[in-house]
Design an enzyme around this catalytic site. Structure first.
Site, PDB file in Angstrom:
ATOM      1  N   MET A 104       0.865  -1.192   0.000  1.00  0.00           N
ATOM      2  CA  MET A 104       0.000   0.000   0.000  1.00  0.00           C
ATOM      3  C   MET A 104       0.892   1.230   0.000  1.00  0.00           C
ATOM      4  SD  MET A 104      -2.857   1.606   0.016  1.00  0.00           S
ATOM      5  CE  MET A 104      -2.860   3.409   0.054  1.00  0.00           C
ATOM      6  N   HIS A 122       5.946  -0.478  -8.499  1.00  0.00           N
ATOM      7  CA  HIS A 122       4.522  -0.108  -8.535  1.00  0.00           C
ATOM      8  C   HIS A 122       4.214   0.896  -7.415  1.00  0.00           C
ATOM      9  CE1 HIS A 122       0.071  -1.174  -8.852  1.00  0.00           C
ATOM     10  NE2 HIS A 122       0.140  -0.607  -7.657  1.00  0.00           N
ATOM     11  N   GLU A 123       4.608   0.563  -6.202  1.00  0.00           N
ATOM     12  CA  GLU A 123       4.259   1.428  -5.062  1.00  0.00           C
ATOM     13  C   GLU A 123       5.017   2.750  -5.122  1.00  0.00           C
ATOM     14  OE1 GLU A 123       1.725   0.495  -3.676  1.00  0.00           O
ATOM     15  OE2 GLU A 123       1.706  -1.683  -3.869  1.00  0.00           O
ATOM     16  N   HIS A 157       3.456   5.207  -7.518  1.00  0.00           N
ATOM     17  CA  HIS A 157       2.309   5.874  -6.890  1.00  0.00           C
ATOM     18  C   HIS A 157       2.725   7.131  -6.118  1.00  0.00           C
ATOM     19  CE1 HIS A 157      -1.164   3.371  -7.490  1.00  0.00           C
ATOM     20  NE2 HIS A 157      -0.687   2.311  -6.873  1.00  0.00           N
TER      21      HIS A 157
HETATM   22 ZN   LIG Z   1      -1.360   0.340  -6.644  1.00  0.00          ZN
END
Ligand SMILES: [Zn+2]
Length: 885
Positions: free
Chosen positions: A297, A331-332, A335
């Site tokens: 997350m 990916h994180e 973000h």
């Molecule tokens: Zn994501």
């Protein structure tokens, strides 16, 4: 977030409603952004203090919120869920303090409303509040991450707030467009440390023991990105480009942090350069939790992972483990810009966050491991998205979100994998440099603000000079994708290529989809020929297009040779035959695409089975793991049709005959000079041969397992997962006990998960009956408990797992919030090919599950009924064909 629901969810009614012509979306404007909260009051800053009581599983919170009242109003409406508000007061511009009466609650919108005695006039106010809340066991709001190991129970306090759980921690404006600063402080126990989005500003001892830790103020950000992790934790650090990067773990795991620290440093340099906007916070922590947290997350500056996805033991690290960790970190980290610095206006644009992070995760990972062909491997995820997107229950990438439960369900395969595959196709059409320049402009233009897809199209169109919105709308606002029928004629050195497009659909229960026939896409397509370099994509706008190319026509025509398109291609028979004949000369992407499209067309009753068999017969020397993954996925799809059929062993023998020669060529033992891809392929093929019952592979796998248990260094790390799976699949009671002991005493989550997952594959019904009991064993990690029943079901014990799930539905629902959504129940039976099972699932869901769960259940039913139709159509022909080989 990298956690996804097991399958996509959205009511077919919404699909029908949005199946008309693509509509143009407006750029971001705060006033017109969807949501439930009135926009006349906007929070500017939260000064928030939390006092957890771990023993009582509760906490107390206090805060002072600076508010900007923009229009006169008589009420203050904000989100709060499962919070007891003890007191609230408002301070106005003149310093006048007004105590507020207890708020009115609205359960449907998860809001509270304070009625005001007098209308508030515009200006700055402060709202002071005190409340109590609960600390959850499930991963939601403020929760306890629990792990049990040989030394007992360990608890870490953590938050998980996306999409709509900030309101479980603090009363707040919990919609992404309400950006505000947060100044968080927290009281922690003796020996604990605390991490949040920003560095610690002050830490002081408390009179009764423990410490009060206060963090620096965040930049303006959405509530779902707030983070707090506190407990017994250790941190290693390195400074890169002025940013302090930390890896935070539970005690004793420092020696497994080096890979993540190095990968984060490399990724930060790459992303700083790619985005041309430096990472905006002073520090970036990657926090490894040992218990129930699945995936990752992207909390700003404090990314949380399950430790199995972040920590790498250098002694046993494999290429696949490093690729997996680096890919998730990429990916994180993507973000941190795409999602955190610039945030989607509302959950209907979630794809802006997730598809972009997924696309950049693959791009950055492919750059770090160029020899691993990761773009090719990513087609596996795109194929999964195409499977779902070809059914009547699919939905567009951009979908309306009108309830909080829909925000949760937007995290699905269509959003992530169709979205990222679309971005890949768009990047190929615009060119890498123009695409990147558009992204740079977009981030500069919208930093610390929110956007819609229209803002992204505008930036990309500006950088490329191409009509991005015209093309993109077709793909993000319509469900489904096209099938391109391709034919070609040659005439005096010129090739005339005719392409006809139509929506690609699998036959299912026959429900007509509104507007399907009229759907049309603007499709960027590369046309080339075997042996020549790929050309720039052409745009095909019409239902039927004809393209004339200068070409000597001696080499077969190849469409989409780089395999970047989100469409299927069906060649006219002579063109297909020419390609199949030149199979080993085709580029990697073209081989994979031809195989994947042929498989999908056969299963959709749009091409003869003989085409697929013709390709599979040529697979013997195939070097690419991605192509083998496609073949193995096809075998698994066909195997599901064979359950309970007399011809099943014949299919299994056919699979073994296809796979065994390549495995024999690789041999069991690693070679020093072989590429990492060969090691991954060896493990994949060994596991496949065991699944399909090859006695030699099973015996050797069992022998190597027994030796590995006694002498861990005896087995190459790249083979451990496969060998443990072989042992689990063919386990006797003694082997099962060995795996259980390994699971219970494993020092890390990765090893624990591996042992439990192997146990769930056991063939022996008595052992499967033991495994299903673990689904309610609190000492089994939550992530594993969640997936056990579906695994046991998929490994030939569906009736057993399904009976257990029905019998213990109340306990399962109470233990796991995941089961609320219906997808965990649907996953237990969704590999079935029997309509009777679909009926049972439906009856169970209607009787036992909340109405929100029915959407997910309907999708599971759809999968089963589609497979049942396929079985009755294709299985007899498939069984006869493989028997003759
Ligand atoms: Zn994501």
């Amino acid at each position: 977030m990298s956690v996804r629901r097991l399958a996509a969810t959205l009511a077919a009614t919404l699909v029908a409603a949005s199946a008309g012509p693509a509509h143009a979306e407006a750029p971001f404007a705060f006033a017109t952004t969807p949501g439930f909260l009135p926009k006349d009051i906007v929070p500017v800053e939260y000064v928030l203090h939390l006092r957890p009581d771990i023993g009582a599983r509760t906490f107390r919170g206090t805060q002072t919120i600076t508010l900007d009242v923009r229009r006169p109003t008589r009420s203050i409406v904000m989100n709060a869920l499962e919070l007891d508000i003890a007191a609230a007061s408002l301070n106005g511009p003149g310093g006048k303090r007004t105590a507020l009466a207890p708020p009115r609650r609205d359960a449907a919108t998860q809001t509270i409303a304070f009625a005001l005695p007098m209308p508030l006039s515009p200006g700055r106010y402060t709202l002071a509040m005190a409340w109590r809340g609960k600390i959850n066991g499930a991963v939601e709001g403020l929760y306890l991450d629990r792990r049990v190991d040989a030394t007992g129970e360990h608890l870490t306090l953590a938050t998980d707030l996306e999409p709509t759980s900030a309101r479980r921690v603090l009363p707040c404006w919990d919609e992404p467009a309400f950006r505000a600063r947060f100044r968080l402080s927290v009281d922690v126990g003796a020996g604990a440390s605390a991490y949040s989005n920003m560095p610690v500003a002050r830490s002081a001892p408390l009179a009764g023991g423990g410490r009060r830790v206060a963090f620096e103020a965040t930049p303006p950000m959405s509530t779902y990105l707030l983070a707090l992790v506190a407990g017994e934790l250790e941190r290693v650090e390195q400074t890169v480009d002025g940013t302090r990067i930390g890896i935070v773990t539970t005690p004793g795991k420092r020696d497994r942090t080096a890979f993540a620290l190095g990968a984060s440093a490399d990724l930060l340099r790459y992303l700083n350069d790619y985005f041309a906007t430096a990472y905006p916070l002073p520090k970036l922590d990657h926090i490894a939790l040992a218990g129930g947290y699945p995936g990752g997350m992207e909390n700003w500056g404090a990314i949380v992972y399950n430790e199995s996805r972040l920590l790498v033991d250098p002694a046993t690290a494999t290429a696949s483990m490093r690729q997996r960790v680096n890919g998730l970190m990429a990916h994180e980290m993507a973000h941190q810009w795409f999602g955190n610095l610039v945030t989607m206006a509302w959950w209907d644009n979630l794809w802006l966050n997730e598809a972009f992070a997924e696309w950049m995760g693959i791009k950055a990972n492919a750059r770090a491991f160029p020899e691993a062909h990761l773009w090719l491997r990513a087609r596996g995820a795109a194929e999964n998205a195409m499977e779902l997107d070809a059914r009547s229950t699919t939905h567009p990438i951009q979908q309306p979100v009108t309830r909080d439960s829909e925000a949760e369900s937007a995290f699905d395969t269509i959003t992530y994998d169709k979205g990222s595959a679309f971005l890949r196709m768009l990047e190929a059409w615009l060119g890498e440099a123009a695409f990147r320049d558009g992204i740079r402009t977009y981030l500069k233009r919208h930093r610390y603000a929110n956007t819609t897809s229209a803002d992204l199209w505008a930036a990309l169109a500006g950088a490329s000079g191409k009509p991005v919105a015209e093309l993109a709308g077709d793909w993000t606002t319509q469900p489904g994708f096209p099938l391109l029928d391709v034919d070609a004629q040659c005439d005096g050195g010129r090739r005339r290529v005719a392409v006809r497009q139509q929506p690609f659909r699998v036959p299912d229960d026959g429900t007509p989809t509104a507007g399907l026939g009229e759907r049309r896409w603007t499709v960027p397509v590369q046309l080339g020929s075997v042996g020549s370099t790929a050309t720039d994509p052409l745009l095909l706008r019409e239902r039927i297009s004809t393209v004339v190319r200068d070409d000597d026509c001696t080499a077969p025509l190849v469409v989409d040779s780089d395999n970047v398109g989100f469409f299927r291609v069906r060649y006219a028979e002579p063109l297909f035959d020419a390609l199949a004949t030149r199979w080993s000369d085709l580029p990697d992407g073209a081989r994979l695409k031809l195989l994947a499209d042929t498989s999908a067309l056969v299963r959709a009753d749009q091409a003869p089975l003989a085409r697929w068999l013709a390709l599979v017969e040529r697979i013997g020397d195939e070097p690419r793991l991605a192509v083998w993954d496609q073949v193995l996925a096809d075998f698994e799809r066909f195997d599901r049709l064979s359950v309970g059929e007399a011809g099943r062993p014949v299919l299994h023998r056919f699979v073994v005959a296809v796979v065994a020669p390549r495995f024999t060529g690789l041999g069991w033992d690693e070679r020093a000079d072989e590429p990492a891809e060969a090691r991954q392929l060896r493990a994949r093929l060994a596991a496949a041969l065991s699944r399909y019952g090859d006695p030699a592979t099973i015996a050797e796998g069992q022998r190597r397992f027994a030796r590995w248990v006694a002498e861990p260094a005896s087995l190459a790390p790249s083979l451990v997962n496969a060998v443990v799976e072989i042992a689990g699949r063919h386990a006797d009671t003694a082997t099962y006990e060995t795996l259980l002991a390994l699971a219970r005493r494993a020092p890390t989550s990765a090893e624990r998960f591996r042992a439990y997952r192997a146990m769930a594959t056991a063939r022996d019904p008595a052992l499967a009956a033991r495994t299903v009991q673990l689904a309610l064993d609190r000492d089994v990690p939550q992530i594993i408990r969640h997936e056990l029943l579906a695994s046991v079901a998929r490994w030939d014990h569906r009736e057993l797992a399904w009976a257990y799930a029905r019998e213990h539905a109340d306990a399962l629902l109470a233990d796991m919030k995941l089961y609320d959504g219906g997808d965990a129940f649907a996953a237990i039976v969704s590999a079935s090919a029997s309509t009777a099972t679909a009926d049972e699932l439906e009856a169970f869901a209607l009787a036992r599950l909340p109405s929100d769960a029915l959407v997910e259940v309907r999708r599971g039913e759809d999968e089963i009924r589609t497979r049942a139709a396929l079985k009755s159509r294709l299985w007899p022909e498939l069984a006869a064909s493989v028997a003759g080989r």
